[in-house]
Scaffold this active site. Structure first.
Site, PDB file in Angstrom:
ATOM      1  N   ASP A  50      35.271  40.114  43.412  1.00 54.41           N
ATOM      2  CA  ASP A  50      33.785  40.405  43.934  1.00 54.41           C
ATOM      3  C   ASP A  50      33.357  42.102  44.181  1.00 54.41           C
ATOM      4  O   ASP A  50      32.398  42.368  44.338  1.00 54.41           O
ATOM      5  CB  ASP A  50      33.573  39.662  45.081  1.00 54.41           C
ATOM      6  CG  ASP A  50      34.581  39.991  46.385  1.00 54.41           C
ATOM      7  OD1 ASP A  50      35.424  40.938  46.239  1.00 54.41           O
ATOM      8  OD2 ASP A  50      34.358  39.554  47.411  1.00 54.41           O
ATOM      9  N   SER A  51      34.718  42.652  43.586  1.00 49.77           N
ATOM     10  CA  SER A  51      34.548  43.955  43.717  1.00 49.77           C
ATOM     11  C   SER A  51      33.454  44.395  42.574  1.00 49.77           C
ATOM     12  O   SER A  51      33.027  45.747  42.519  1.00 49.77           O
ATOM     13  CB  SER A  51      36.005  44.783  43.291  1.00 49.77           C
ATOM     14  OG  SER A  51      36.411  44.005  42.205  1.00 49.77           O
ATOM     15  N   ASP A  89      36.899  35.289  42.614  1.00 50.34           N
ATOM     16  CA  ASP A  89      36.652  35.382  44.087  1.00 50.34           C
ATOM     17  C   ASP A  89      35.364  34.521  44.453  1.00 50.34           C
ATOM     18  O   ASP A  89      34.514  34.470  43.693  1.00 50.34           O
ATOM     19  CB  ASP A  89      36.267  36.821  44.279  1.00 50.34           C
ATOM     20  CG  ASP A  89      37.407  37.446  45.050  1.00 50.34           C
ATOM     21  OD1 ASP A  89      38.243  37.120  45.524  1.00 50.34           O
ATOM     22  OD2 ASP A  89      37.320  38.809  44.740  1.00 50.34           O
ATOM     23  N   LYS A 119      39.978  32.502  44.590  1.00 49.61           N
ATOM     24  CA  LYS A 119      40.343  33.301  45.574  1.00 49.61           C
ATOM     25  C   LYS A 119      39.491  33.368  46.780  1.00 49.61           C
ATOM     26  O   LYS A 119      38.528  33.553  46.703  1.00 49.61           O
ATOM     27  CB  LYS A 119      40.723  34.567  45.222  1.00 49.61           C
ATOM     28  CG  LYS A 119      41.418  35.552  46.097  1.00 49.61           C
ATOM     29  CD  LYS A 119      42.050  36.979  45.590  1.00 49.61           C
ATOM     30  CE  LYS A 119      41.045  37.965  45.509  1.00 49.61           C
ATOM     31  NZ  LYS A 119      40.316  38.353  46.808  1.00 49.61           N
ATOM     32  N   GLU A 121      39.317  35.106  50.852  1.00 50.43           N
ATOM     33  CA  GLU A 121      39.822  35.918  52.036  1.00 50.43           C
ATOM     34  C   GLU A 121      40.042  35.255  53.288  1.00 50.43           C
ATOM     35  O   GLU A 121      39.276  34.429  53.405  1.00 50.43           O
ATOM     36  CB  GLU A 121      38.952  37.012  52.191  1.00 50.43           C
ATOM     37  CG  GLU A 121      38.729  38.050  51.038  1.00 50.43           C
ATOM     38  CD  GLU A 121      37.920  39.172  51.271  1.00 50.43           C
ATOM     39  OE1 GLU A 121      37.620  39.626  52.375  1.00 50.43           O
ATOM     40  OE2 GLU A 121      37.772  40.078  50.195  1.00 50.43           O
ATOM     41  N   GLU A 188      46.617  42.974  50.776  1.00 51.46           N
ATOM     42  CA  GLU A 188      46.029  44.396  50.462  1.00 51.46           C
ATOM     43  C   GLU A 188      46.065  45.352  51.749  1.00 51.46           C
ATOM     44  O   GLU A 188      45.563  44.918  52.894  1.00 51.46           O
ATOM     45  CB  GLU A 188      44.638  44.134  50.269  1.00 51.46           C
ATOM     46  CG  GLU A 188      43.534  45.403  49.897  1.00 51.46           C
ATOM     47  CD  GLU A 188      42.087  45.209  49.208  1.00 51.46           C
ATOM     48  OE1 GLU A 188      41.656  46.158  49.122  1.00 51.46           O
ATOM     49  OE2 GLU A 188      41.979  43.958  49.033  1.00 51.46           O
TER      50      GLU A 188
END
Length: 274
Positions: A50-51, A89, A119, A121, A188
């Site tokens: 999502d970056s 993501d 993925k 978070e 991270e």
């Protein structure tokens, strides 16, 4: 008549084998078919992160990224690859409300893109969601430490592991996500000794993937544009293995100069009448 054996994509379970064998896991981000095709022979997995909100769209954070944006870019990455595991993501707001919401959206991602894993978070608070997804056939990669989707509650992009109790909390997060069935966990922005403690802790079966963490992790990942030297600013943990920004600027300047001077297109770039 001999048969040609088609090589298959790397799967989530293969990363566990690499961890067990002590073979480092290589990963980078990608959002386009052409860059993904360059990464494919070298990476064990490619993350459609999502970056992309910040890298491609100039957003200040990853929070505005939508599920539809992730699906479109994941489809492009799939088309450009044949070997690497593709991980997508789950964007902010697509999995937090309930484990049922997470499953419906994760299943949509896998069905519409052909990716091999998602993925998400979060730490121990999402262990139940991870277990729910894994039990229903969704391979899950976790992500703890500096979690960009929590930038507002964290008070910014802050390194984790320096405050009292951080090591115990992060270890508990990693154990909970691993025990829930995650095949890998991104660590991270975690101070090196704490990241090392997590990566070497007994009982954490998930492969650890570092980004600003420790060489003790089972693998490493970086944002492609950061390591290629395309980004204006990069975090401390980024090593720039290229300087493409200056090369692109030089090429564009040369193109503009030749067009203005009437030297491009030359004869070899035009079509004769016959």
């Amino acid at each position: 008549m001999s048969q040609v054996v088609q090589s298959r994509r790397i799967r989530a379970v293969d990363l566990a084998k690499r961890k067990a064998a002590g073979v480092k896991i290589i990963a980078l981000t990608a959002y386009h078919a052409h860059t993904a095709s360059i990464l494919d022979p070298h990476c064990d997995f490619i993350l459609v992160g999502d970056s992309l909100g910040m890298v491609m769209h100039g957003m200040e954070s990853t929070l505005p990224v939508t599920l539809e944006m992730m699906i479109v870019q994941a489809q492009a990455v799939i088309r450009g690859t044949t070997r690497a595991l593709i991980v997508v993501d789950m964007p902010f707001g697509s999995y937090e409300a309930s484990r049922e919401q997470a499953f419906l959206n994760a299943a949509r991602v896998l069905k519409e893109t052909g990716a091999g894993a998602i993925k998400m978070e979060g730490g121990a608070q999402f262990a139940d969601t991870v277990a729910f997804l894994v039990a229903r056939g969704i391979p899950v990669m976790g992500h703890i430490g500096l979690t960009p989707q929590s930038v507002n509650t964290m008070g910014g992009f802050k390194v984790q592991g320096r405050a009292g109790g951080d090591e115990e909390r992060l270890l508990a997060d990693a154990r909970a996500i691993s025990e829930a069935g995650a095949f890998a966990i991104v660590l991270e922005g975690i101070v090196e000794p704490v990241a090392r403690a997590i990566a070497t802790a007994p009982g954490i079966a998930a492969a650890t993937i570092g980004i600003g963490a420790s060489t003790a992790c089972d693998g490493q990942i970086l944002v492609l544009e950061d390591m290629l030297g395309l980004s204006d600013r990069v975090p401390k943990f980024v090593k720039q293995f290229g300087s493409l920004r200056s090369q692109i600027e030089g090429a564009v300047a040369a193109y503009a100069e030749e067009v203005r001077a009437g030297r491009f297109p030359a004869d070899e770039h035009t079509y004769p009448p016959a």
